[in-house]
Design a protein around this motif. Structure first.
Motif, PDB file in Angstrom:
ATOM      1  N   ARG A  95       0.947  -1.385   0.108  1.00 13.76           N
ATOM      2  CA  ARG A  95       0.022  -0.021   0.050  1.00 13.76           C
ATOM      3  C   ARG A  95       0.932   1.000  -0.037  1.00 13.76           C
ATOM      4  O   ARG A  95       1.532   1.525   0.907  1.00 13.76           O
ATOM      5  N   LEU A 148       2.920  -0.937   9.778  1.00 12.80           N
ATOM      6  CA  LEU A 148       2.100  -1.699   9.650  1.00 12.80           C
ATOM      7  C   LEU A 148       2.632  -3.043   8.871  1.00 12.80           C
ATOM      8  O   LEU A 148       2.547  -4.119   9.275  1.00 12.80           O
ATOM      9  N   PHE A 176       2.803 -12.047  11.234  1.00 12.35           N
ATOM     10  CA  PHE A 176       1.800 -12.820  10.625  1.00 12.35           C
ATOM     11  C   PHE A 176       2.548 -14.298  10.294  1.00 12.35           C
ATOM     12  O   PHE A 176       3.820 -14.070   9.816  1.00 12.35           O
TER      13      PHE A 176
HETATM   14  C1  LIG Z   1      -1.278  -5.270   9.707  1.00 11.85           C
HETATM   15  C2  LIG Z   1      -2.561  -4.481   9.627  1.00 11.85           C
HETATM   16  C3  LIG Z   1      -3.653  -5.376   9.007  1.00 11.85           C
HETATM   17  C4  LIG Z   1      -4.879  -4.840   8.901  1.00 11.85           C
HETATM   18  C5  LIG Z   1      -5.774  -5.071   7.614  1.00 11.85           C
HETATM   19  O1  LIG Z   1      -5.788  -6.181   7.444  1.00 11.85           O
HETATM   20  C6  LIG Z   1      -5.643  -4.138   6.769  1.00 11.85           C
HETATM   21  O2  LIG Z   1      -5.020  -2.993   6.801  1.00 11.85           O
HETATM   22  O3  LIG Z   1      -6.099  -4.217   5.433  1.00 11.85           O
END
Ligand SMILES: CCCCC(=O)C(=O)O
Ligand SMILES: Cc1cc2nc3c(=O)[nH]c(=O)nc-3n(C[C@H](O)[C@H](O)[C@H](O)COP(=O)(O)O)c2cc1C
Length: 450
Positions: free
Chosen positions: A166, A198, A206
């Protein structure tokens, strides 16, 4: 004062006005060039309605049930992360709105409010969305806490072995807020200065080795029914049913993971047919109107999940905003049913929709627009490798002009990294795994029913 919104799309602008740019970009954005983001919404426009007339629609019943839980309409709240970035009351406000609208909320694994806070805030039926942590004990404990606190199902998200690319988050250096649920279990801190924290958090925590076999592990730690979220193909739909899941969510994660996945509405029917009624199929991606909900139901969904509009409602007006969003969609669905001659959901059939004729000329790979996903698309169509010629490859030229040798290297490395991510998000650990069935051309699309 901004005018009251009259449709859910208008909440987006209100949210944009109140949110810091970093958060708004995080909520609104998609992966890479955001092709799928656009397509998720636009594909609904390519499906037309076939209304029936002279049917008594003086009473419309939209109620349905999901896994045996009755809800007022087939419109549920998708799991989305970090509601406190949108509103101080966070997921508690969202859950209360779900209760007020008599629908189900799926709480994200990445929620700011704890499982316990959400559970004690209201009597909404709640499902719990799970990401599997590299440390399985962390995920197991959260699942068990959800179960103890009355959550009714686990929604295992399977489309995120890594976080999608992103680019707004990379530029904004998106933060990874503390998550109270993990206090005492593990640290949520990441130590990078650049890029999306993130993404770094996901990479650190994960479990990207998760596979079908691991459903057994999940079943061993909970008695709750398990839905898997992120299925886009008939192949995976069949595997999911064989693996004994209790439901499937057709989703491309709001186009935030692998760009160039098809609009979810265009693959719903493929999944529904493969599942053959054995378990419910729930749908998400791009639902912005009651007519969208109607189309998804006509193509076989039991219910839809709504992601971004709920967050925008929350950001704009807290709990009331979320309730407004859900009620607007419900009202629009009710009107659509009335105008289509469907007094209840059972009346909505495949013959109430048709794919619009026409479409774009298929262009699969045009060498001037290089991106990792393009490489992924060309390989299964028979190309053993993608030959990059300086003369016709603008990016190399720009890279050279901008940063000389380093620029060229950057361009190549970027493509390599994107291809690697695309492979991870497509379930392809090596090039041999990439097959013709990993891509769909316009030609394929014309030859399927939709
Ligand atoms: C590590 C963030 C996961 C949240 C998520 O799934 C998103 O932002 O789409
Ligand atoms: C800001 C945001 C955060 C999300 N977080 C999660 C998440 O934590 N877990 C998950 O399974 N899906 C997550 N999703 C995906 C949603 O559950 C859902 O698939 C998607 O938003 C549906 O598309 P829509 O936003 O067009 O309605 C997120 C989506 C957004 C927009």
């Amino acid at each position: 004062m901004a005018p009251e919104p009259v449709n859910v799309k208008e909440f987006q602008e209100l949210a944009r006005q109140v949110l810091p740019k970093m958060y708004y970009d995080y909520y609104a954005g998609g992966a890479e060039d955001q092709n799928s983001l656009k397509d998720n919404v636009e594909a609904f426009q390519r499906i037309k309605l076939r209304p029936r007339v002279l049917i008594d629609v003086s009473r419309i019943d939209m109620s349905t049930s999901v896994l045996g839980y009755k809800i007022s309409a087939p419109i549920m709240i998708a799991p989305t992360a970090y509601h406190q970035l949108a509103h101080p009351e966070g997921e508690v406000a969202t859950a209360r709105a779900a209760a007020a609208s008599d629908t189900i909320m799926v709480l994200s694994y990445m929620s700011n409010c704890t499982v316990e806070e959400v559970a004690s805030s209201c009597n909404a039926v709640r499902f719990y969305q799970l990401y599997v942590n590299k440390r399985r004990d962390v995920s197991a404990q959260l699942v068990q806490r959800a179960e103890r606190n009355g959550f009714k199902a686990i929604v295992l998200t399977v489309d995120a072995p890594r976080l999608g690319r992103r680019e707004a988050d990379i530029r904004n250096k998106m933060v990874a807020p503390e998550l109270k649920n993990f206090e005492g279990l593990m640290s949520t801190e990441v130590d990078i200065d650049d890029g999306s924290k993130l993404e770094a958090f996901a990479r650190k925590t994960f479990d990207d080795s998760l596979c079908w076999e691991d459903l057994k592990w999940l079943r061993s730690v909970t008695n709750l029914p398990i839905l898997i979220k992120g299925v886009l193909t008939h192949e995976d739909a069949r595997k999911a049913v064989e693996a004994g899941v209790h439901g499937i969510v057709v989703s491309n994660h709001g186009a935030r993971q692998l760009d160039h996945t098809p609009a979810t509405i265009s693959v719903l029917e493929e999944v529904v047919q493969a599942v053959g009624g054995k378990v419910p199929v729930i749908f998400d991606g791009g639902v912005r109107r009651g007519t969208d909900v109607f189309k998804a139901l006509a193509l076989g969904a039991q219910a839809v999940l709504v992601g971004r509009p709920v967050i925008y409602g929350l950001a704009a007006m807290g709990q009331n905003g979320v309730k407004s969003v859900i009620e607007m969609l419900k009202n629009e669905l009710e009107l659509t049913m009335a105008l289509s001659g469907c007094p209840n959901l059972k009346h909505i059939t495949r013959s109430h929709v048709v794919q619009a004729v026409g479409g774009k000329v298929p262009v699969l790979f045009d060498g001037a627009v290089p991106a990792g996903t393009d490489v992924l698309k060309v390989l299964p169509l028979g190309a053993p490798a993608v030959l990059l010629k300086t003369a016709d490859w603008e990016a190399i030229f720009y890279g050279l002009a901008a940063m000389e040798q380093n620029g060229v290297k950057s361009v190549i490395e970027m493509l390599k990294n994107e291809l690697e991510l695309d492979m991870a998000l497509s379930g392809c650990p090596s090039l041999k795994h990439i097959t013709r069935s990993h891509v769909m051309t316009e030609h394929d699309r014309f030859h399927s029913k939709l």
